[in-house]
Motif scaffolding. Structure first.
Motif, short mmCIF file in Angstrom:
data_model
loop_
_atom_site.label_atom_id
_atom_site.label_comp_id
_atom_site.label_asym_id
_atom_site.label_seq_id
_atom_site.Cartn_x
_atom_site.Cartn_y
_atom_site.Cartn_z
N ILE A 186 -26.92 -0.72 -1.79
CA ILE A 186 -26.38 -1.76 -2.35
C ILE A 186 -25.94 -2.87 -1.01
O ILE A 186 -27.00 -3.00 -0.28
N TRP A 187 -27.16 -4.18 -1.47
CA TRP A 187 -27.86 -5.37 -1.30
C TRP A 187 -26.68 -6.19 -1.27
O TRP A 187 -26.25 -6.36 -2.00
N ASP A 188 -26.73 -6.80 0.03
CA ASP A 188 -25.85 -7.89 0.31
C ASP A 188 -26.62 -9.15 0.40
O ASP A 188 -27.24 -9.20 1.79
N LYS A 189 -26.40 -9.95 -0.02
CA LYS A 189 -27.66 -11.55 0.16
C LYS A 189 -26.28 -12.27 0.29
O LYS A 189 -26.28 -12.59 -0.98
N GLY A 190 -25.61 -13.01 0.55
CA GLY A 190 -24.34 -14.27 1.32
C GLY A 190 -23.73 -13.36 0.31
O GLY A 190 -22.87 -12.59 0.61
N SER A 191 -23.22 -14.50 -0.83
CA SER A 191 -22.03 -14.03 -1.66
C SER A 191 -22.40 -13.11 -2.69
O SER A 191 -21.20 -13.06 -3.54
N THR A 192 -23.93 -12.52 -3.25
CA THR A 192 -24.20 -11.93 -4.04
C THR A 192 -24.82 -10.59 -3.46
O THR A 192 -24.85 -10.55 -2.70
N GLN A 193 -23.56 -9.55 -4.65
CA GLN A 193 -24.31 -8.33 -4.16
C GLN A 193 -24.28 -7.66 -5.50
O GLN A 193 -24.44 -8.00 -6.48
N SER A 194 -25.40 -6.29 -5.35
CA SER A 194 -26.15 -5.84 -5.68
C SER A 194 -26.77 -4.59 -6.21
O SER A 194 -26.18 -3.83 -4.53
N GLN A 195 -26.53 -3.63 -6.79
CA GLN A 195 -26.82 -2.14 -6.35
C GLN A 195 -27.47 -0.69 -6.71
O GLN A 195 -27.70 -1.28 -8.64
N CYS A 196 -28.33 -0.56 -7.14
CA CYS A 196 -29.00 0.21 -7.41
C CYS A 196 -29.12 2.33 -6.52
O CYS A 196 -28.86 2.00 -5.84
N CYS A 197 -28.70 3.00 -7.48
CA CYS A 197 -28.81 4.03 -7.20
C CYS A 197 -30.03 4.82 -7.86
O CYS A 197 -30.93 4.61 -8.71
N ALA A 256 -39.28 0.04 -3.28
CA ALA A 256 -37.74 -0.12 -4.20
C ALA A 256 -36.29 -1.10 -3.09
O ALA A 256 -36.17 -2.08 -3.53
N ILE A 257 -36.30 0.07 -2.12
CA ILE A 257 -35.69 -0.52 -1.64
C ILE A 257 -35.82 -2.28 -0.68
O ILE A 257 -34.98 -2.83 -0.30
N ASN A 258 -37.23 -1.84 -0.30
CA ASN A 258 -37.67 -3.16 0.61
C ASN A 258 -37.88 -4.18 -0.54
O ASN A 258 -37.73 -5.81 0.37
N GLU A 259 -38.13 -3.81 -2.12
CA GLU A 259 -37.79 -5.15 -2.52
C GLU A 259 -36.64 -6.08 -2.71
O GLU A 259 -37.32 -7.19 -2.80
N GLY A 260 -35.57 -5.18 -1.64
CA GLY A 260 -34.45 -6.58 -1.89
C GLY A 260 -33.74 -6.66 -2.92
O GLY A 260 -33.62 -5.40 -4.10
N PRO A 261 -32.49 -7.36 -3.02
CA PRO A 261 -31.37 -6.83 -3.74
C PRO A 261 -31.96 -7.66 -5.37
O PRO A 261 -33.07 -8.35 -5.46
#
Length: 92
Positions: A59-70, A83-88
């Motif tokens: 779960i990436w958190d960039k300010g008020s934006t969250q995105s998730q990938c499994c 993929a994790i390094n790519e970020g949100p």
């Protein structure tokens, strides 16, 4: 001596201690209250990495934006790390 299998090895072929060593090498910090949860901070975002039974979720958190990938544990460590390094995930 490295405690990790080759980077193209699927995550499901890593021991738990190898997965923890890998996350530690990335700079992630283990949640002391829940050893299945790790935190990773970059200058642009932060991520929560969750070692679930069937998959690794981020779960990436960039300010008020969250995105998730499994990610399936059948994926290579190298692919998941990239993929994790790519970020949100960027949404249009």
């Amino acid at each position: 001596m490295s405690h990790l299998p080759p980077s193209n090895t699927p995550l499901n072929q890593h021991s738990l201690s190898a997965l923890e060593f890998w996350l530690n090498q990335l700079g992630a910090e283990k949640n002391p209250d829940n050893p299945s949860v790790w935190y990773w901070f970059s200058s642009a975002w932060k991520a929560q990495i969750i070692l679930n039974r069937e998959e690794l979720c981020v779960i990436w958190d960039k300010g008020s934006t969250q995105s998730q990938c499994c990610f399936s544990y059948g994926l290579s460590r190298e692919d998941v790390e990239t993929a994790i390094n790519e970020g949100p995930i960027k949404r249009s």
